[in-house]
Design an enzyme around this catalytic site. Structure first.
Site, short mmCIF file in Angstrom:
data_model
loop_
_atom_site.label_atom_id
_atom_site.label_comp_id
_atom_site.label_asym_id
_atom_site.label_seq_id
_atom_site.Cartn_x
_atom_site.Cartn_y
_atom_site.Cartn_z
N ALA A 84 -8.70 -80.72 48.71
CA ALA A 84 -7.99 -80.81 49.98
C ALA A 84 -8.97 -80.96 51.14
O ALA A 84 -8.78 -81.79 52.04
CB ALA A 84 -7.10 -79.58 50.19
N SER A 136 -0.39 -80.58 41.94
CA SER A 136 -1.21 -79.89 42.93
C SER A 136 -2.47 -80.66 43.31
O SER A 136 -2.87 -80.65 44.47
CB SER A 136 -1.55 -78.47 42.49
OG SER A 136 -2.09 -78.47 41.22
N ARG A 176 6.94 -74.80 33.86
CA ARG A 176 6.12 -73.67 33.43
C ARG A 176 6.80 -72.32 33.58
O ARG A 176 6.53 -71.40 32.79
CB ARG A 176 4.82 -73.65 34.21
CG ARG A 176 3.92 -74.78 33.76
CD ARG A 176 2.64 -74.80 34.54
NE ARG A 176 1.87 -75.97 34.12
CZ ARG A 176 0.81 -76.43 34.75
NH1 ARG A 176 0.37 -75.81 35.84
NH2 ARG A 176 0.18 -77.48 34.30
C1 LIG Z 1 -8.14 -74.25 35.05
C2 LIG Z 1 -7.28 -75.01 36.01
C3 LIG Z 1 -6.74 -76.23 35.66
C4 LIG Z 1 -5.95 -76.94 36.55
N1 LIG Z 1 -5.45 -78.16 36.17
C5 LIG Z 1 -4.71 -78.88 37.06
C6 LIG Z 1 -4.23 -80.18 36.72
O1 LIG Z 1 -4.47 -80.68 35.63
N2 LIG Z 1 -3.50 -80.85 37.64
C7 LIG Z 1 -3.22 -80.35 38.87
O2 LIG Z 1 -2.57 -81.03 39.67
N3 LIG Z 1 -3.68 -79.12 39.22
C8 LIG Z 1 -4.42 -78.37 38.36
N4 LIG Z 1 -4.88 -77.13 38.72
C9 LIG Z 1 -4.66 -76.66 40.10
C10 LIG Z 1 -5.64 -77.34 41.05
O3 LIG Z 1 -6.91 -77.34 40.46
C11 LIG Z 1 -5.74 -76.66 42.38
O4 LIG Z 1 -4.51 -76.35 42.90
C12 LIG Z 1 -6.46 -77.56 43.38
O5 LIG Z 1 -7.67 -77.99 42.84
C13 LIG Z 1 -6.69 -76.84 44.68
O6 LIG Z 1 -7.55 -77.60 45.51
P1 LIG Z 1 -7.96 -77.03 46.91
O7 LIG Z 1 -8.76 -78.08 47.58
O8 LIG Z 1 -6.78 -76.51 47.62
O9 LIG Z 1 -8.86 -75.75 46.63
P2 LIG Z 1 -10.18 -75.49 45.77
O10 LIG Z 1 -10.62 -76.64 44.97
O11 LIG Z 1 -9.95 -74.21 45.10
O12 LIG Z 1 -11.30 -75.33 46.89
C14 LIG Z 1 -11.37 -74.22 47.72
C15 LIG Z 1 -12.60 -74.37 48.60
O13 LIG Z 1 -12.61 -73.34 49.59
C16 LIG Z 1 -13.86 -72.69 49.60
N5 LIG Z 1 -13.60 -71.33 50.05
C17 LIG Z 1 -12.76 -70.40 49.53
N6 LIG Z 1 -12.79 -69.29 50.29
C18 LIG Z 1 -13.66 -69.51 51.30
C19 LIG Z 1 -14.11 -68.75 52.41
N7 LIG Z 1 -13.65 -67.51 52.63
N8 LIG Z 1 -15.02 -69.29 53.24
C20 LIG Z 1 -15.49 -70.56 53.03
N9 LIG Z 1 -15.08 -71.33 52.00
C21 LIG Z 1 -14.18 -70.81 51.16
C22 LIG Z 1 -14.37 -72.82 48.19
O14 LIG Z 1 -15.77 -72.67 48.16
C23 LIG Z 1 -13.91 -74.24 47.86
O15 LIG Z 1 -14.81 -75.18 48.40
C24 LIG Z 1 -5.66 -76.40 37.83
C25 LIG Z 1 -6.19 -75.17 38.18
C26 LIG Z 1 -6.98 -74.46 37.29
C27 LIG Z 1 -7.50 -73.13 37.69
#
Ligand SMILES: Cc1cc2nc3c(=O)[nH]c(=O)nc-3n(C[C@H](O)[C@H](O)[C@H](O)COP(=O)(O)OP(=O)(O)OC[C@H]3O[C@@H](n4cnc5c(N)ncnc54)[C@H](O)[C@@H]3O)c2cc1C
Ligand code: FES
Lengths: 233, 513
Positions: free
Chosen positions: B13, B381, B283
């Site tokens: 994101a 997601s 799920r």
């Molecule tokens: C094992 C697994 C398999 C999955 N498989 C799928 C799939 O096949 N298909 C699908 O659609 N979804 C899947 N998901 C879900 C999906 O991976 C996540 O919902 C998605 O990647 C979230 O992306 P994001 O950018 O919101 O957060 P994230 O990728 O979690 O990134 C969060 C970021 O915030 C930073 N951060 C966190 N807290 C702080 C802080 N306090 N200060 C500064 N930085 C901070 C972290 O360092 C990181 O850079 C899976 C999840 C898991 C756990």
């Protein structure tokens, strides 16, 4: 199973380092990362001599060898803590140190910023749409799997963090850029930087290939990146 | 020159938001505790949904919409979901042009697999490393703008608090994790993309980096949290090293089957009870079934019938991981599994344009509450993170403020000590199981009463949301209220903190602000 974990600790880059041992009890299939997590959850954390200890600073994220955070030296070799299991360690003992090639931050945490900075100064990105050949799909996939953990740089005789040589990470990541780019000014620049910052500095020891904790085909990626950057193939 | 946008979180994101800003010539300051390569997004295995219809099944965005809305049990905002599913095919094609190594089929078509709760093959994938492969290409693309100075990285920096002027967000304060130094980051907008609140529970399938600390600080400051009680249990996980190890839904998407032993023979209970979707029901339902059957017997995931060619080309990573971490080769033996916490449908409340209640503050990705309602479809997601990040950046660019100058605000108290965190984790886990009731939820709340710190505060908000929703829907199942109650609860749960107490109310499903 009872075992001892001996950890090299250091408050910050300026302070003196010291060794501290901890007694652990777990099963042979536990990873070193699981052990470190278990230890840090102890309240209070007591070392093998019975003295109180601060939690051990280290980096981890996925615990399943996908994020590269947990690279450290375990019994002398750079490895991922989450992919090193007690069953694989001799004598039920683990000696853990931070990677030595990178500036120390605290305990097992080192600053690997140079790895990412090198990719930036090598201009490793695509300028234009990816050109995808079916033949090299699997190799590009392997190229993109690199965890940027730094293990290959730790063992590389030619890499030093202050130096200009970018190490195997450049060859691994470089492959997908060379392979997917059309002829362009940008590609020419990447190739020139690559020759200077990688090809000319590499002594072909291939220790990077052997150490890669996720078994990337480092040698093949390197040979092909070299071919593209040096001979335009 | 416009003021920069500060983006907190460099997973999918955050990267998507940074790209959208940089492509429009707006500078992004990209903050994350560890580099993008370490973010949870690299862990995603199964795939990303888009109605590309490359398999001749007559799939359409309309069908993608219908499946997403149905799984969400009435709690997803239809307008937002409409935007998401309509953008999906172009998002996936764009990823391909950025160099994501999707599995291909036929002549230059992106291959698609079955995933839970979807009537058609709609999930694009790169073997079993979809997240990592997408992240690598996105990181490469963002690097281009880093070199141009349009994206400035603050890796190894943790979010501390917002810089506010009369509740308008003008930036945030971050702490350099290496030096401890506090750094104020001025910005015309802040986009929070810090991932799910896995740290409240401690033993989920997610990354240990996603502590929930940033969401907890926003909650303390008065930003509402919506639908927090909707927590997705993934049906097929196993214990490893104090954390849940995931066996991706791709295993069932490619033909894996769930069974328990009955009368000496495997009983494929999902296939018997749900003939249409079988093992690929949404799920929430699969997890409850596994939990129910797991009370009296071990539930297994059987992948032995999957052809070895499919295993090799589409699931190879899963096999390797099971052998390394569970010491079981799923080609030879069924895997003992049980459900584990995996995804947070709820989070920071945002409108259809990813705006929070504070002007200048936006949220995207798993940390916010959008698109998934009461239950998320696998594969939606990654899509929601990419799409939501871009929408948040577009909204931020439309509304960039140019006021500046704030003073350093009071910082939140120190993070909870380990002892408190251990207690919080155990209370959250035992109170918010797959099946809940008032008694255990209230007992959990009592245990957290008086615990200082942001995370316990957020934990209480989650528990109170679960107490107040006296019905069962999607990921929230109450044994004392087992029926869905649309009259009272076809609404979003909204928890707020006013500086002294938490209140929970129910609001109409939004259509955009
Ligand atoms: C094992 C697994 C398999 C999955 N498989 C799928 C799939 O096949 N298909 C699908 O659609 N979804 C899947 N998901 C879900 C999906 O991976 C996540 O919902 C998605 O990647 C979230 O992306 P994001 O950018 O919101 O957060 P994230 O990728 O979690 O990134 C969060 C970021 O915030 C930073 N951060 C966190 N807290 C702080 C802080 N306090 N200060 C500064 N930085 C901070 C972290 O360092 C990181 O850079 C899976 C999840 C898991 C756990
Ligand atoms: S914790 Fe992610 S590779 Fe070890």
């Amino acid at each position: 199973m009872a075992f001892t974990v001996k950890i090299k600790r250091q408050e910050n880059a300026e302070s003196e380092s010291y060794w501290q041992s901890f007694l652990c009890d777990g099963n042979a299939d536990m990873s070193v990362a699981a052990v470190l997590n278990e230890m840090n959850r102890r309240v209070p954390l007591i070392d093998a001599d019975g003295s109180g200890a601060d939690p051990v600073a280290w980096e981890c994220g996925c615990l399943v060898r996908k994020c590269g955070a947990c690279a450290m030296r375990i019994n002398g070799l750079p490895r991922l803590a989450c992919n090193t299991f007690l069953r694989d360690l001799k004598d039920g003992a683990a000696t853990i140190e931070p990677l030595s090639k990178f500036p120390l931050v605290r305990d097992l945490v080192v600053d690997r910023g140079i790895v990412f900075n090198n990719l930036k100064t090598l201009n490793l990105w695509l300028d234009g749409e990816a050109h995808m050949s079916d033949w090299t799909h699997e190799l590009r996939y392997q190229s993109a799997k690199c965890l940027m953990c730094g293990c290959c740089l730790e063992v590389c005789p030619n890499f030093s963090p202050g130096g200009d040589f970018a190490g195997a990470v450049a060859a691994i990541s470089g492959f997908r850029v060379f392979d997917q780019s059309h002829q362009s000014k940008h590609l020419g620049e990447v190739a020139a930087a690559y020759r200077k910052r990688y090809f000319e500095g590499c002594g072909r020891s291939l220790s990077c290939h052997d150490i890669c904790p996720i078994g990337l085909p480092v040698e093949e990626l390197m040979v092909r990146s070299n071919a593209a950057a040096v001979w335009g193939r | 020159m416009s003021r920069p946008i500060v983006i907190v979180g460099a997973g999918l994101a955050g990267l998507s938001a940074a790209l959208a800003a940089a492509e429009n010539g707006i500078k992004a300051k990209l903050v994350s505790e560890l580099p993008s390569e370490r973010a949870q997004s690299v862990m995603a295995e199964g795939g990303i949904n888009a109605a590309l219809n490359t398999k001749g099944e007559g799939d359409s965005t309309e069908q993608h919409f219908a499946d997403t809305i149905a799984a969400a049990c009435g709690l997803a905002a239809p307008n937002a979901v409409r935007g998401l599913v309509e953008a999906a095919p172009d998002i996936v094609r764009r990823l391909l042009s950025l160099g994501v190594q999707f599995n291909m089929s036929g002549f230059d078509d992106i291959d698609l697999r079955n995933f839970g709760g979807q009537r058609k093959k709609r999930t694009a994938f790169a073997q079993s490393d979809t997240g990592k492969q997408i992240m690598a290409a996105m990181i490469d693309e963002v690097r281009k703008y880093e070199a141009k100075g349009l994206v400035e990285r603050y890796s190894h920096h943790a979010f501390m608090t917002l810089l506010l002027r009369d509740s308008v967000c003008c930036g945030c304060a971050v702490r350099d994790c290496y030096t401890g130094e506090l750094v104020p980051l001025d910005g015309g907008a802040v986009i929070v993309a810090t991932g799910g609140m896995h740290g409240l529970f401690g033993n989920t399938t997610g990354s240990l980096l996603n502590t929930g600390a940033a969401a907890a600080e926003l909650f303390r400051l008065g930003v509402p949290i919506a639908n927090a009680e909707f927590i997705q249990y993934h049906p097929t996980t196993a214990e490893h090293g104090g954390k849940r190890f995931l066996i991706s839904e791709a295993a069932r998407g490619e033909g894996g089957r769930l069974f328990v032993m009955r009368g000496g023979k495997p009983w494929y209970f999902m296939e018997e009870k749900y003939p249409e979707f079988g093992n690929l029901m949404p799920r929430d339902i699969v997890s409850r079934e596994v939990w129910e059957h797991g009370k009296s017997a071990q539930v297994f995931l059987d992948m032995r019938e999957i052809p070895s060619e499919v295993m090799k080309k589409k699931l190879s990573g899963i096999i390797d991981d099971c052998i390394a971490y569970l010491r079981i080769d799923p080609q030879k033996e069924p895997l003992p599994i049980s459900p584990g916490i995996h995804y947070f449908m709820g989070g920071i409340q945002v409108d259809g344009r990813h705006r929070t209640v504070f002007p200048g503050l936006y949220a995207a990705g798993e940390c916010c509450c959008q698109y998934h309602g009461a239950n998320r479809l696998g594969g939606n997601s990654l899509l929601g993170a990419i799409y939501g990040g871009a929408i948040a950046a577009n909204s931020a660019m439309d509304e960039l403020s140019d006021s500046a100058k704030t003073t350093m605000p009071a910082l939140p108290g120190a993070a909870a000590p380990q002892e408190a965190l251990n207690k919080l984790n155990s209370v959250m886990q035992s109170s918010l199981g797959i099946v809940r009731d008032r008694e255990t939820l209230v007992a959990g709340l009592a245990e957290l009463e008086g615990m200082p710190g942001n995370l316990p505060l957020l934990g209480r908000a989650v528990l109170m949301s679960a107490v107040r929703r006296e019905e069962s829907r999607g990921g929230h199942f109450r044994s004392d209220f087992p029926e869905r109650d649309d009259d009272r609860f076809l609404r979003a749960t909204v928890a707020r903190f006013d500086g002294s107490r938490i209140t929970v109310s129910f609001e109409k499903i939004q259509e955009g602000r």
